[in-house]
Each structure stands twice: as structure tokens, then as C-alpha cells.
Design a protein around this motif. Sequence first.
Motif, mmCIF file in Angstrom:
data_model
loop_
_atom_site.group_PDB
_atom_site.id
_atom_site.type_symbol
_atom_site.label_atom_id
_atom_site.label_comp_id
_atom_site.label_asym_id
_atom_site.label_seq_id
_atom_site.Cartn_x
_atom_site.Cartn_y
_atom_site.Cartn_z
ATOM 1 N N ASN A 126 -0.588 -4.361 -9.719
ATOM 2 C CA ASN A 126 -1.218 -5.633 -9.353
ATOM 3 C C ASN A 126 -0.370 -6.797 -9.822
ATOM 4 O OD1 ASN A 126 -1.973 -5.368 -12.135
ATOM 5 N ND2 ASN A 126 -3.728 -6.706 -11.807
ATOM 6 N N ASP A 166 5.335 -8.094 -1.155
ATOM 7 C CA ASP A 166 5.523 -6.985 -0.208
ATOM 8 C C ASP A 166 6.913 -6.363 -0.315
ATOM 9 O OD1 ASP A 166 3.041 -7.856 0.579
ATOM 10 O OD2 ASP A 166 3.559 -8.193 2.675
ATOM 11 N N ILE A 174 1.761 1.515 2.557
ATOM 12 C CA ILE A 174 0.737 0.754 1.841
ATOM 13 C C ILE A 174 -0.637 1.262 2.250
ATOM 14 C CG2 ILE A 174 -0.277 -1.519 1.468
ATOM 15 C CD1 ILE A 174 2.467 -2.737 1.708
ATOM 16 N N LYS A 177 -3.895 -2.957 0.307
ATOM 17 C CA LYS A 177 -3.412 -4.234 -0.197
ATOM 18 C C LYS A 177 -4.628 -5.147 -0.229
ATOM 19 C CE LYS A 177 -0.371 -8.177 0.633
ATOM 20 N NZ LYS A 177 0.552 -8.862 1.575
ATOM 21 N N TYR A 199 -1.688 -3.611 -4.938
ATOM 22 C CA TYR A 199 -0.941 -2.755 -4.023
ATOM 23 C C TYR A 199 -1.151 -1.296 -4.433
ATOM 24 C CZ TYR A 199 1.795 -6.820 -2.411
ATOM 25 O OH TYR A 199 2.200 -8.029 -1.881
ATOM 26 N N THR A 201 0.142 2.296 -2.944
ATOM 27 C CA THR A 201 1.089 2.766 -1.956
ATOM 28 C C THR A 201 1.427 4.241 -2.153
ATOM 29 O OG1 THR A 201 3.092 2.264 -3.261
ATOM 30 C CG2 THR A 201 2.131 0.458 -2.000
#
Length: 204
Positions: A126, A166, A174, A177, A199, A201
Amino acid sequence: MTFIPRPAPLYTFLALCQRESLPKDVLDCGAGGTNPPLGLFCEAGYRAVGVEIDPLRAQQARDTARQRGYDLEIHTADMRCLPFDSQSFSYVYSYNSVFHLSKADIGIAVNEMRRVLRPGGLCYVNLLLIEDCGFGEGTQLEKGEYLQPEGHGRVLHSYFEDKEGDAYFAGTQILIKEKRLRWQLHTDGQVYRLAFMDYMTRIS
């Protein structure tokens, strides 16, 4: 005593991890302090490993783990140079920690997290957003980077625009988000606006 960690987004990350079939091991980058959220993963049956650059905070996490009966492996180490082989973990996260680095160093730290993840592994990071009440406070070092009073010293905080982070996750999938805005009442009676971008991922 049941340990209930504060950071709710880690429950979301744990739920994502629970859907996977990879080995159950997780790395926390920034794992120190008296309330280590790694306990959440330990309770769920994961091998729970953490790194913390501050020796005092690393020892606090070890002491808390011992008091609560958690089997946590806490290393005093820098997330920009993780002391682990490549593809050592299925899951890695950094909650409220990585944004205390410069933006360039955040890129280094995220690349290290990606390095130690197995193919298909999950990562959660984060970032602070410019909508946070702390943005613009303190001494500016670079764009979006401020050295701010905290505790008995000054701590670096890096702030981001919505899409700025990003680039750290280029080439990953991802999964989530999420922008989080929160108004929080502090002990001084003031209401503070907190702003984060989460995020979550998958590493290919």
C-alpha cells in the motif's frame, strides 16, 4: 488470547492467498512493532517470516510473538536487500511500511519482493496518496517526498497520485487496486484524513 490485527486489508490479502495452491509461506516487509500482523497468517497455518530494519522494533515483534505463542521468524534486515534466495516465498506484503522509503527506493524494494516470490505468487503493497492529510507537511526532499516529525525524530513519507504507483507493478497481474480514504479521530481530538492505494498483484 486471540490476536486481532488492526489492518483490515490484510484480511483481504489472506483471503486471496487462501484460494491459491502454493506452499503456505509469507514474508512481511516491515514486520516490527508490538502488534505484528504476521500473527494473522500464523494463525492460518502459514510459515510467517518478517524483515524489519529497526533492531528495536524487530525485537518488539519477537517479544510479542513469544508472549502470544506465535511462531514468527523476524529478521533484522532491509527490504531493499532481502536476505533470501529468489523464489523463496509464495506470498509477500508490506503494509504501511514501504512508503517510508524514497520513491526510487520503493522501486528497489518492490523489485526485491518480486524476486523472492515464486511464479504465480501474490504481493500486497500500500502507498500513501496526496489526498492524505500529511501531504505537504515537513521538509520536501523530492517531488512527493517529505521528511516529517514522527515520534522523537523525523521520518520520510512518500506520497503518490492515483496512477503513479502503477509503474512499480508493470508486468504483474493486478488482482485488486483499491483507493481507501478514511477519516480517523486521534487521541488529540483531531480528525485526520488518511488516503492509501492498495495493490494486490500476481507475479507471472
